[in-house]
Design a protein around this motif. Structure first.
Motif, PDB file in Angstrom:
ATOM      1  N   ALA A 444       0.655  -1.208   0.127  1.00 57.63           N
ATOM      2  CA  ALA A 444       0.030  -0.051  -0.063  1.00 57.63           C
ATOM      3  C   ALA A 444       0.976   1.146   0.094  1.00 57.63           C
ATOM      4  O   ALA A 444       0.580   2.282  -0.818  1.00 57.63           O
ATOM      5  CB  ALA A 444      -0.872   0.077   1.304  1.00 57.63           C
ATOM      6  N   ARG A 445       1.955   1.232   0.639  1.00 54.63           N
ATOM      7  CA  ARG A 445       2.914   2.530   0.911  1.00 54.63           C
ATOM      8  C   ARG A 445       3.352   2.529  -0.723  1.00 54.63           C
ATOM      9  O   ARG A 445       3.428   3.779  -1.169  1.00 54.63           O
ATOM     10  CB  ARG A 445       4.143   2.216   1.970  1.00 54.63           C
ATOM     11  N   ALA A 446       3.814   1.611  -1.378  1.00 53.77           N
ATOM     12  CA  ALA A 446       4.455   1.817  -2.688  1.00 53.77           C
ATOM     13  C   ALA A 446       3.398   2.133  -3.636  1.00 53.77           C
ATOM     14  O   ALA A 446       3.493   2.930  -4.530  1.00 53.77           O
ATOM     15  CB  ALA A 446       4.870   0.610  -2.866  1.00 53.77           C
ATOM     16  N   GLU A 447       2.040   1.492  -3.632  1.00 53.65           N
ATOM     17  CA  GLU A 447       0.862   2.388  -4.449  1.00 53.65           C
ATOM     18  C   GLU A 447       0.612   3.616  -4.142  1.00 53.65           C
ATOM     19  O   GLU A 447       0.729   4.349  -5.066  1.00 53.65           O
ATOM     20  CB  GLU A 447      -0.214   1.494  -3.812  1.00 53.65           C
ATOM     21  N   TYR A 448       0.824   4.141  -2.861  1.00 54.04           N
ATOM     22  CA  TYR A 448       0.862   5.694  -2.773  1.00 54.04           C
ATOM     23  C   TYR A 448       1.876   6.395  -3.329  1.00 54.04           C
ATOM     24  O   TYR A 448       1.695   7.417  -3.905  1.00 54.04           O
ATOM     25  CB  TYR A 448       0.479   5.896  -1.275  1.00 54.04           C
ATOM     26  N   GLY A 449       3.066   5.862  -2.823  1.00 55.04           N
ATOM     27  CA  GLY A 449       4.341   6.489  -3.361  1.00 55.04           C
ATOM     28  C   GLY A 449       4.317   6.698  -4.655  1.00 55.04           C
ATOM     29  O   GLY A 449       4.607   7.828  -5.529  1.00 55.04           O
ATOM     30  N   LEU A 450       3.897   5.434  -5.701  1.00 52.83           N
ATOM     31  CA  LEU A 450       3.768   5.545  -7.184  1.00 52.83           C
ATOM     32  C   LEU A 450       2.741   6.639  -7.525  1.00 52.83           C
ATOM     33  O   LEU A 450       3.085   7.362  -8.523  1.00 52.83           O
ATOM     34  CB  LEU A 450       3.680   4.098  -7.699  1.00 52.83           C
ATOM     35  N   GLY A 451       1.618   6.504  -7.090  1.00 54.08           N
ATOM     36  CA  GLY A 451       0.661   7.584  -7.256  1.00 54.08           C
ATOM     37  C   GLY A 451       1.197   8.921  -7.112  1.00 54.08           C
ATOM     38  O   GLY A 451       0.890   9.748  -7.860  1.00 54.08           O
ATOM     39  N   TYR A 452       2.037   9.154  -5.891  1.00 53.87           N
ATOM     40  CA  TYR A 452       2.532  10.561  -5.690  1.00 53.87           C
ATOM     41  C   TYR A 452       3.501  10.753  -6.633  1.00 53.87           C
ATOM     42  O   TYR A 452       3.348  12.239  -7.102  1.00 53.87           O
ATOM     43  CB  TYR A 452       3.260  10.517  -4.424  1.00 53.87           C
ATOM     44  N   ALA A 468      -4.472   8.987  -9.490  1.00 53.23           N
ATOM     45  CA  ALA A 468      -5.529   8.583  -8.882  1.00 53.23           C
ATOM     46  C   ALA A 468      -6.044   7.145  -8.718  1.00 53.23           C
ATOM     47  O   ALA A 468      -6.286   6.438  -7.703  1.00 53.23           O
ATOM     48  CB  ALA A 468      -6.742   9.176  -9.601  1.00 53.23           C
ATOM     49  N   ASP A 469      -5.486   6.350  -9.776  1.00 51.19           N
ATOM     50  CA  ASP A 469      -5.674   4.864  -9.756  1.00 51.19           C
ATOM     51  C   ASP A 469      -4.779   4.130  -8.619  1.00 51.19           C
ATOM     52  O   ASP A 469      -5.469   3.325  -7.912  1.00 51.19           O
ATOM     53  CB  ASP A 469      -5.225   4.465 -11.162  1.00 51.19           C
ATOM     54  N   TRP A 470      -3.567   4.792  -8.264  1.00 56.03           N
ATOM     55  CA  TRP A 470      -2.785   4.028  -7.516  1.00 56.03           C
ATOM     56  C   TRP A 470      -3.150   4.602  -6.063  1.00 56.03           C
ATOM     57  O   TRP A 470      -3.185   3.832  -5.118  1.00 56.03           O
ATOM     58  CB  TRP A 470      -1.274   4.513  -7.596  1.00 56.03           C
ATOM     59  N   PHE A 471      -3.688   5.846  -6.032  1.00 53.36           N
ATOM     60  CA  PHE A 471      -4.164   6.307  -4.764  1.00 53.36           C
ATOM     61  C   PHE A 471      -5.339   5.642  -4.175  1.00 53.36           C
ATOM     62  O   PHE A 471      -5.486   5.227  -3.060  1.00 53.36           O
ATOM     63  CB  PHE A 471      -4.392   7.844  -4.730  1.00 53.36           C
ATOM     64  N   ASN A 472      -6.139   5.080  -5.117  1.00 54.77           N
ATOM     65  CA  ASN A 472      -7.425   4.236  -4.746  1.00 54.77           C
ATOM     66  C   ASN A 472      -6.923   2.966  -4.504  1.00 54.77           C
ATOM     67  O   ASN A 472      -7.716   2.495  -3.193  1.00 54.77           O
ATOM     68  CB  ASN A 472      -8.161   4.225  -6.034  1.00 54.77           C
ATOM     69  N   GLY A 478      -6.522   1.132   3.326  1.00 58.63           N
ATOM     70  CA  GLY A 478      -6.918   1.943   4.599  1.00 58.63           C
ATOM     71  C   GLY A 478      -5.528   2.762   4.732  1.00 58.63           C
ATOM     72  O   GLY A 478      -5.439   3.472   6.301  1.00 58.63           O
ATOM     73  N   LEU A 479      -4.658   3.072   3.796  1.00 58.71           N
ATOM     74  CA  LEU A 479      -3.525   3.900   4.074  1.00 58.71           C
ATOM     75  C   LEU A 479      -4.170   5.427   4.245  1.00 58.71           C
ATOM     76  O   LEU A 479      -4.647   5.947   2.924  1.00 58.71           O
ATOM     77  CB  LEU A 479      -2.514   3.887   3.108  1.00 58.71           C
ATOM     78  N   PRO A 480      -3.896   5.939   5.323  1.00 57.19           N
ATOM     79  CA  PRO A 480      -4.426   7.384   5.525  1.00 57.19           C
ATOM     80  C   PRO A 480      -3.887   8.433   4.506  1.00 57.19           C
ATOM     81  O   PRO A 480      -4.619   9.367   4.061  1.00 57.19           O
ATOM     82  CB  PRO A 480      -3.991   7.892   6.808  1.00 57.19           C
ATOM     83  N   GLU A 481      -2.679   8.375   4.058  1.00 58.87           N
ATOM     84  CA  GLU A 481      -1.780   9.500   3.076  1.00 58.87           C
ATOM     85  C   GLU A 481      -2.835   9.208   1.934  1.00 58.87           C
ATOM     86  O   GLU A 481      -2.976  10.293   1.339  1.00 58.87           O
ATOM     87  CB  GLU A 481      -0.612   9.008   2.942  1.00 58.87           C
ATOM     88  N   ALA A 482      -3.075   8.171   1.268  1.00 58.45           N
ATOM     89  CA  ALA A 482      -3.833   7.972   0.112  1.00 58.45           C
ATOM     90  C   ALA A 482      -4.926   8.554   0.179  1.00 58.45           C
ATOM     91  O   ALA A 482      -5.471   9.250  -0.649  1.00 58.45           O
ATOM     92  CB  ALA A 482      -3.777   6.406  -0.377  1.00 58.45           C
ATOM     93  N   GLN A 483      -5.644   8.419   1.161  1.00 56.95           N
ATOM     94  CA  GLN A 483      -7.186   8.719   1.417  1.00 56.95           C
ATOM     95  C   GLN A 483      -7.151  10.177   1.558  1.00 56.95           C
ATOM     96  O   GLN A 483      -8.013  11.072   0.826  1.00 56.95           O
ATOM     97  CB  GLN A 483      -7.735   8.171   2.821  1.00 56.95           C
ATOM     98  N   HIS A 484      -5.941  10.729   1.937  1.00 57.07           N
ATOM     99  CA  HIS A 484      -5.966  12.448   2.352  1.00 57.07           C
ATOM    100  C   HIS A 484      -5.551  12.760   0.694  1.00 57.07           C
ATOM    101  O   HIS A 484      -6.470  13.651   0.360  1.00 57.07           O
ATOM    102  CB  HIS A 484      -4.914  12.745   2.824  1.00 57.07           C
ATOM    103  N   GLY A 485      -4.810  12.179   0.119  1.00 59.62           N
ATOM    104  CA  GLY A 485      -4.481  12.538  -1.354  1.00 59.62           C
ATOM    105  C   GLY A 485      -5.671  12.518  -2.481  1.00 59.62           C
ATOM    106  O   GLY A 485      -5.782  13.505  -2.910  1.00 59.62           O
ATOM    107  N   LEU A 486      -6.511  11.403  -2.249  1.00 67.99           N
ATOM    108  CA  LEU A 486      -7.623  11.421  -3.102  1.00 67.99           C
ATOM    109  C   LEU A 486      -8.655  12.669  -2.857  1.00 67.99           C
ATOM    110  O   LEU A 486      -9.236  13.419  -3.488  1.00 67.99           O
ATOM    111  CB  LEU A 486      -8.444  10.309  -2.966  1.00 67.99           C
ATOM    112  N   GLY A 487      -8.810  12.908  -1.336  1.00 74.46           N
ATOM    113  CA  GLY A 487      -9.510  14.259  -0.832  1.00 74.46           C
ATOM    114  C   GLY A 487      -9.005  15.512  -1.404  1.00 74.46           C
ATOM    115  O   GLY A 487      -9.768  16.250  -1.676  1.00 74.46           O
ATOM    116  N   TYR A 488      -7.670  15.423  -1.299  1.00 71.90           N
ATOM    117  CA  TYR A 488      -7.079  16.722  -1.967  1.00 71.90           C
ATOM    118  C   TYR A 488      -7.258  16.821  -3.413  1.00 71.90           C
ATOM    119  O   TYR A 488      -7.467  18.103  -3.861  1.00 71.90           O
ATOM    120  CB  TYR A 488      -5.826  16.675  -1.603  1.00 71.90           C
ATOM    121  N   MET A 489      -7.081  15.784  -4.015  1.00 72.05           N
ATOM    122  CA  MET A 489      -7.554  15.915  -5.502  1.00 72.05           C
ATOM    123  C   MET A 489      -8.909  16.207  -5.848  1.00 72.05           C
ATOM    124  O   MET A 489      -9.252  17.121  -6.699  1.00 72.05           O
ATOM    125  CB  MET A 489      -7.109  14.490  -6.101  1.00 72.05           C
TER     126      MET A 489
END
Length: 530
Positions: A444-452, A468-472, A478-489
């Protein structure tokens, strides 16, 4: 913890059997159709054949009460006259301490005399003594010489032994084709060890084309006669679909047969099957019992597995002290997984006082054997200076070793160092590539990192859709950073996400659990290790 294939640990056990001690064949039967009183009369008159026959009757309680001392006395009389059967029989009595004190040197002397007179059993026996240093200096070349004489007479044990010598290059140049020929002669006489050995050669394409179906035929012949190693081999074949249709139930059935005969590897396999519900209902309590049987025979993977059950309270009340005890037994034998588990207990202070120095030591032993989780753990220790001075370069080196084995945590951690430029030159391209490798394994952390990286165009072409696909994917875990990223987008359209970095340094190594290596979940390996 990186899992391994189910087959890996079993492979070592599927090897040629050792030329373990096999009792020398019992002396051949004498003519017992002649009435005992005449046999006694002829023997007293000095007839060597009758003396041997009378000795045989006493040794086996045929027509007389069994009396090994009397048997030895009559064998000695016949042997002194050069009767080869009696010489072999007398050697057998010396070798086994029947009717006389055991004396292998005396046994070998009589075996040699009988062998020189052409007795096939004696030729095998003296060959065995020479091959194994039994009461004499070992000499494989001489052993082969005697095995050949005996095997040429059709002696099945000698045929098997000669096959073994050729298969292992003992006293002769290694030649699997010749080994296969001798094994077949012995196997055709019903010897189970030869049948198994023949199956092994077919299984591995040694001396013949690989033929797993043919291997199964020979394994089954031996297994049906109760030969435990062949029963284990059949279990392995069914577990992995080698030469037969894969069936966990059949695998468990054959493993159980071998385990009931005391084979430590089979006991471990039964324990593993029970712990994982393979071919049998999951039952941690029974798994623990079988692991213990195997562990008590010194099998290191069973000791690790037993430690795991104690550490996690599966089949037994959780007992971290007991877990450490079993992990240590495994680690002391050089088992990489046991070393890793023991290091984890030290690093986390579970069952022992927290000791980063000890953790570093045991992680190092495991990592040096190529254990990817231990390599990652060493990288974390060096990155964070636990038990040693911080060393980002060393951290990157160990993370790379883990990443090169497709360890997702190592890939993520190394990607983070490339992103930060710590221990390695900053390189967004390398970071993105490593994030991708870990993300494709579901980290999950890598999914978020790649999305970032995609969102910001770091090391890759900027692409908000891919981001967005990777953040999702990460957010769904349940990774908070990804949820935050999607909300920010969603709230800000194309505006940049707040630059938090892919993940904070602590999270890059421990998934947000603080300084301990609590991110390591000690899972039971998905492999059986002999």
């Amino acid at each position: 913890m990186k899992t391994k294939s189910y087959a890996l640990g079993l492979a070592l056990a599927l090897s040629l059997p050792c030329l373990a001690y096999a009792e020398d064949p019992a002396p051949g039967p004498a003519n017992t159709t002649i009435d005992l009183k005449y046999w006694m009369e002829f023997a007293k008159q000095g007839n060597a054949a009758a003396q041997y026959g009378l000795g045989y009757r006493y040794a086996n309680g045929q027509g007389v009460e069994r009396d090994d001392a009397q048997a030895v006395e009559w064998y000695e009389k016949a042997a002194a006259q050069g009767n080869a059967q009696a010489q072999y029989a007398l050697a057998y009595m010396y070798s086994n301490g029947r009717g006389i004190d055991a004396d292998q040197k005396q046994a070998n002397d009589w075996y040699l005399r009988a062998a020189q007179r052409g007795n096939a059993d004696a030729q095998y026996a003296i060959g065995y003594s020479l091959a194994n240093g039994r009461g004499m200096d070992a000499d494989n070349e001489q052993a082969v010489n005697w095995y050949q004489k005996s095997a040429a007479q059709g002696q099945a044990q000698a045929q098997y032994a000669l096959g073994y010598m050729y298969a292992n290059g003992l006293g002769v140049q290694q030649d699997y084709a010749i080994a296969l020929g001798w094994y077949r002669k012995s196997a055709d006489q019903g010897r189970t060890d030869a049948q198994y050995a023949l199956g092994h050669l077919y299984d591995n394409g040694q001396g013949t084309a690989e033929d797993q179906a043919g291997a199964i035929d020979w394994y089954r012949k031996a297994a049906d006669q109760g030969y435990a190693q062949a029963q284990y081999a059949l279990g392995y074949a069914y577990a992995n679909g080698r030469g037969v249709e894969r069936s966990d139930a059949d695998a468990y059935s054959w493993y159980r047969k071998a385990a009931d005969k005391g084979r430590a590897d089979a006991q471990y396999a039964v324990g593993y099957s029970l712990a994982n519900g393979l071919g049998v209902s999951r039952d941690y309590r029974q798994a623990l019992q079988w692991y213990r049987k195997s562990a008590d025979q010194g099998r290191s993977d069973a000791q690790y597995a037993l430690g795991y059950l104690y550490a996690n309270g599966q089949g037994v009340k959780a007992d971290e002290g007991a877990a450490v005890k079993w992990y240590r037994k495994s680690a002391d034998q050089g088992d990489a997984q046991g070393e890793y588990a023991l290091a984890f207990m030290y690093s986390d202070g579970r069952g022992v006082a927290k000791d980063y120095g000890k953790a570093l030591e045991w992680y190092g032993k495991s990592a040096d054997q190529g254990q990817a989780d231990a390599q990652y753990a060493l990288g974390y220790i060096y990155q964070n200076g636990q038990g040693t001075a911080p060393d980002k370069t060393a951290a990157a080196s160990w993370y790379r070793k883990a990443a090169d084995q497709n360890n997702s945590q190592g890939q993520y951690a190394l990607a983070y160092l490339y992103y930060q430029g710590e221990g390695v030159a900053k390189d967004y391209g390398q970071a993105a590539d490593l994030f991708r490798k870990a993300a494709e394994q579901g980290d999950a952390r890598a999914e978020y990192g790649l999305g970032y990286m995609y969102y910001n165009g770091y090391g890759v072409q900027k692409d908000c859709g891919i981001a967005a696909d990777w953040f999702n994917k990460a957010a769904a875990k349940g990774l908070p950073e990804a949820q935050h990223g999607l909300g920010y987008m969603e709230a800000n359209g194309e505006g940049p996400i707040k630059d938090l970095g892919p993940l904070g340094q602590g999270r890059s190594a421990d998934g947000g659990t603080g300084d301990s290596l609590g991110w390591i979940t000690l899972r039971l390996l998905m492999a059986l290790v002999p």
